[in-house]
Design a protein around this motif. Structure first.
Motif, PDB file in Angstrom:
ATOM      1  N   VAL A 283       0.841  -1.207   0.000  1.00  0.00           N
ATOM      2  CA  VAL A 283       0.000   0.000   0.000  1.00  0.00           C
ATOM      3  C   VAL A 283       0.873   1.253   0.000  1.00  0.00           C
ATOM      4  N   SER A 284       1.979   1.222   0.729  1.00  0.00           N
ATOM      5  CA  SER A 284       2.886   2.373   0.729  1.00  0.00           C
ATOM      6  C   SER A 284       3.469   2.595  -0.663  1.00  0.00           C
ATOM      7  N   MET A 285       3.873   1.508  -1.328  1.00  0.00           N
ATOM      8  CA  MET A 285       4.400   1.637  -2.682  1.00  0.00           C
ATOM      9  C   MET A 285       3.375   2.266  -3.620  1.00  0.00           C
ATOM     10  N   TRP A 286       2.144   1.759  -3.559  1.00  0.00           N
ATOM     11  CA  TRP A 286       1.086   2.255  -4.432  1.00  0.00           C
ATOM     12  C   TRP A 286       0.834   3.739  -4.192  1.00  0.00           C
ATOM     13  N   PHE A 287       0.822   4.142  -2.909  1.00  0.00           N
ATOM     14  CA  PHE A 287       0.541   5.531  -2.533  1.00  0.00           C
ATOM     15  C   PHE A 287       1.644   6.462  -3.040  1.00  0.00           C
ATOM     16  N   PHE A 288       2.901   6.130  -2.752  1.00  0.00           N
ATOM     17  CA  PHE A 288       3.995   7.028  -3.110  1.00  0.00           C
ATOM     18  C   PHE A 288       4.311   6.986  -4.607  1.00  0.00           C
ATOM     19  N   LEU A 289       4.038   5.870  -5.256  1.00  0.00           N
ATOM     20  CA  LEU A 289       4.218   5.828  -6.704  1.00  0.00           C
ATOM     21  C   LEU A 289       3.226   6.764  -7.383  1.00  0.00           C
ATOM     22  N   ALA A 303      -4.419  10.568 -15.347  1.00  0.00           N
ATOM     23  CA  ALA A 303      -3.305   9.945 -16.060  1.00  0.00           C
ATOM     24  C   ALA A 303      -2.500   9.039 -15.125  1.00  0.00           C
ATOM     25  N   ALA A 304      -2.363   9.452 -13.871  1.00  0.00           N
ATOM     26  CA  ALA A 304      -1.653   8.614 -12.900  1.00  0.00           C
ATOM     27  C   ALA A 304      -2.415   7.312 -12.675  1.00  0.00           C
ATOM     28  N   GLY A 305      -3.733   7.404 -12.612  1.00  0.00           N
ATOM     29  CA  GLY A 305      -4.530   6.191 -12.478  1.00  0.00           C
ATOM     30  C   GLY A 305      -4.355   5.279 -13.680  1.00  0.00           C
ATOM     31  N   ALA A 306      -4.309   5.876 -14.876  1.00  0.00           N
ATOM     32  CA  ALA A 306      -4.099   5.080 -16.087  1.00  0.00           C
ATOM     33  C   ALA A 306      -2.721   4.423 -16.081  1.00  0.00           C
ATOM     34  N   ALA A 307      -1.732   5.120 -15.520  1.00  0.00           N
ATOM     35  CA  ALA A 307      -0.379   4.565 -15.472  1.00  0.00           C
ATOM     36  C   ALA A 307      -0.296   3.349 -14.555  1.00  0.00           C
ATOM     37  N   LEU A 308      -1.230   3.237 -13.614  1.00  0.00           N
ATOM     38  CA  LEU A 308      -1.242   2.094 -12.706  1.00  0.00           C
ATOM     39  C   LEU A 308      -1.996   0.891 -13.280  1.00  0.00           C
ATOM     40  N   LEU A 309      -2.651   1.078 -14.412  1.00  0.00           N
ATOM     41  CA  LEU A 309      -3.444  -0.007 -14.983  1.00  0.00           C
ATOM     42  C   LEU A 309      -2.626  -1.256 -15.346  1.00  0.00           C
ATOM     43  N   PRO A 310      -1.444  -1.119 -15.986  1.00  0.00           N
ATOM     44  CA  PRO A 310      -0.682  -2.344 -16.276  1.00  0.00           C
ATOM     45  C   PRO A 310      -0.351  -3.137 -15.017  1.00  0.00           C
ATOM     46  N   ALA A 348      13.049  -2.000  -4.549  1.00  0.00           N
ATOM     47  CA  ALA A 348      14.436  -1.529  -4.611  1.00  0.00           C
ATOM     48  C   ALA A 348      14.736  -0.913  -5.976  1.00  0.00           C
ATOM     49  N   TRP A 349      14.173  -1.505  -7.025  1.00  0.00           N
ATOM     50  CA  TRP A 349      14.333  -0.942  -8.375  1.00  0.00           C
ATOM     51  C   TRP A 349      13.678   0.434  -8.455  1.00  0.00           C
ATOM     52  N   LEU A 350      12.486   0.568  -7.868  1.00  0.00           N
ATOM     53  CA  LEU A 350      11.800   1.862  -7.881  1.00  0.00           C
ATOM     54  C   LEU A 350      12.577   2.946  -7.142  1.00  0.00           C
ATOM     55  N   ALA A 351      13.440   2.556  -6.200  1.00  0.00           N
ATOM     56  CA  ALA A 351      14.216   3.542  -5.452  1.00  0.00           C
ATOM     57  C   ALA A 351      15.169   4.331  -6.351  1.00  0.00           C
ATOM     58  N   SER A 367       7.515  -1.500 -11.374  1.00  0.00           N
ATOM     59  CA  SER A 367       6.187  -1.682 -10.782  1.00  0.00           C
ATOM     60  C   SER A 367       5.597  -3.035 -11.161  1.00  0.00           C
ATOM     61  N   LEU A 368       5.912  -3.527 -12.346  1.00  0.00           N
ATOM     62  CA  LEU A 368       5.415  -4.843 -12.757  1.00  0.00           C
ATOM     63  C   LEU A 368       6.086  -5.954 -11.949  1.00  0.00           C
TER      64      LEU A 368
END
Length: 475
Positions: A283-289, A303-310, A348-351, A367-368
């Motif tokens: 949940v923290s990842m989803w929020f801060f991403l 657009a941010a919501g669309a970016a989370l679709l994949p 860690a990759w997202l960091a 994210s995938l």
């Protein structure tokens, strides 16, 4: 005593209703994000108090889940499921119609209370429909996949409703969904009669609810008021004292809200620990991403919501089609550990996100990976936590695992919010914001690694006696 099993078609319709419950419970946490500026302007919230439009729901939800599970065991899961939807409708109408800050927060708290009745009852009903059948892992997968769908749908619906209708509809939209579920509940979900000797530990319910609410309130509010202030330390101390009193009451009670013997089951305890840390990391990842996409890369909320679709699509696909097959082949423990480690790798990759980054390079691949890890860990940890409990205590086990996931989400998000604030400062630039979000992703990755280590060490099957083993072979 339970009624005869429902026909297969009815069972799958029942699963749709149960998955819809999970969808709505998660949607109601995310749908308000885009509407918050309009709510603040019209109702007069200060920037500090505005967060309680979100927090009131989370505190009530997390604090009452255990009681909701016990009520489902005593009065019957379907009755509490229906009651929860009625309470949720009332809270949604009040939150949408509220003209003052007090009424708005009250409406959100009532919504959280309704969700706390719905969530454990829904899981109990799922076990009643699919327990002991080969379709149980698939049912858990469908239920689990409803959560990320609800989170993403909340962002979309919140943006559309706020922009093209008005902010009260982010609350009113729950009402027609609730009426749809209630219309089919009687014919599609199993009914059980109330236990003749069932009783409710009222004092235990009050102490655990007060204790959890105080701890969550303190941690969620600490980034605003400070971790070492009297209010934060006083609430944390009071919450811990109440929780200690709760455990003392459970030891002495003839009909405890939570039979402490349940906690000694290694499979249940380890699975609940995995759910707690999984919620904190995911949940923290989803929020801060989402914030990185909007505040650093400049994406709109839609657009941010669309970016989370994949990421959402992969979670759904992996939970439904992949996780049950892998669990059958490799077992729950291996899947939970590997899933949490994969989630940690994605975090860690997202960091490595950059202030001038791009979605395709900085967000999508990592994210995938994280989404795949979450998908693999969620289904087996949820199923293990509930299957480890005796049938008569499925409701309490459902409430316990839901509590751990929600409390983990709230506490993890609060702690990592403080990490972001410390790393980025008070009036951050894009570079400083990126540094803060990078620190949050590292913190979330550490939580996922801790979850994997705890699961690997603590999840072990109880010893089976020779007699029980022989009986199992004969069966």
């Amino acid at each position: 005593m339970s009624h005869p099993p429902l026909a297969p078609a009815k069972r799958w319709l029942g699963l749709v209703l149960i998955a819809t419950a999970q969808f709505v419970v998660i949607m109601d946490t995310s749908i308000i994000g885009v509407a918050l500026p309009d709510i603040q302007r019209e109702l007069g919230f200060t920037p500090e108090s505005l967060s309680w439009v979100f927090n009131a729901y989370v505190v009530a939800f997390g604090g009452l889940l255990l009681l909701g599970g016990r009520l489902a065991d005593v009065f019957g899961a379907r009755k509490i499921f229906v009651l929860g939807w009625i309470v949720l409708i009332a809270g949604s109408i009040l939150a949408g119609a509220a003209g003052t800050i007090g009424l708005e927060i009250t409406g959100r708290a009532i919504q959280g209370a309704g969700s706390a009745l719905i969530a454990p009852a829904a899981l109990t009903l799922l076990m009643m429909l699919f327990g002991g059948t080969p379709d149980l892992p698939k049912a858990f997968a469908v239920y689990g996949a409803a959560a990320p769908i609800g989170g993403t749908a909340g962002v979309f619906l919140g943006g559309v409703l706020t922009e093209y209708v008005s902010w009260p509809w982010v609350f009113y939209v729950t009402v027609p969904i609730a009426l749809f579920v209630l219309a089919f509940t009687a014919t599609s979900l199993p009914r059980t009669v109330r236990k003749p000797s069932g009783s409710i530990d009222i004092v235990g319910a009050l102490t655990v609810t007060g204790g959890l609410a105080a701890v969550v309130y303190a941690v969620v509010n600490a980034p605003e008021v400070g971790w070492l202030t009297w209010s934060t330390l006083g609430l944390l101390t009071g919450g811990i004292v109440l929780l200690a009193i709760f455990f003392l009451i459970q030891v002495r009670s003839r009909n405890p809200l939570l039979r402490l013997g349940l906690l000694r089951a290694p499979m249940l305890g380890a699975a609940n620990g995995a759910q707690l840390l999984l919620g904190a990391a995911w949940v923290s990842m989803w929020f801060f991403l989402n914030l990185y996409l909007q505040q650093v890369l400049g994406a709109s909320a839609f657009a941010a919501g669309a970016a989370l679709l994949p990421m959402t699509g992969l979670v759904v696909l992996a939970m439904v089609a992949l996780a049950p097959r892998l669990q059958e082949r490799f077992g729950a423990k291996a899947l939970i550990v590997s899933g949490l480690l994969l989630l940690a790798a994605g975090l860690a990759w997202l960091a490595f996100v950059r202030p001038d980054g791009t979605y395709a390079v900085d967000v999508l691949p990592a994210s995938l990976v994280a989404a795949l890890g979450m998908s693999l860990a969620f289904v087996p940890s949820l199923g293990t936590a509930i299957n480890a409990a005796p049938p008569a205590e499925t409701g309490v086990a459902s409430g316990l695992v839901s509590t751990n996931y929600q409390i983990g989400s709230a506490l993890g998000l609060a702690v990592l919010t403080a990490v972001v604030s410390g790393a980025s400062g008070t009036d951050p630039s894009r570079v400083e914001l990126t540094q803060g979000y990078s620190a949050a992703f590292i913190g979330a990755a550490l939580l996922a690694v801790i979850g994997a280590v705890v699961t690997a060490m603590a999840m072990r099957r109880p010893r089976v006696s020779t007699h029980a083993a022989a009986h199992s072979v004969q069966a």
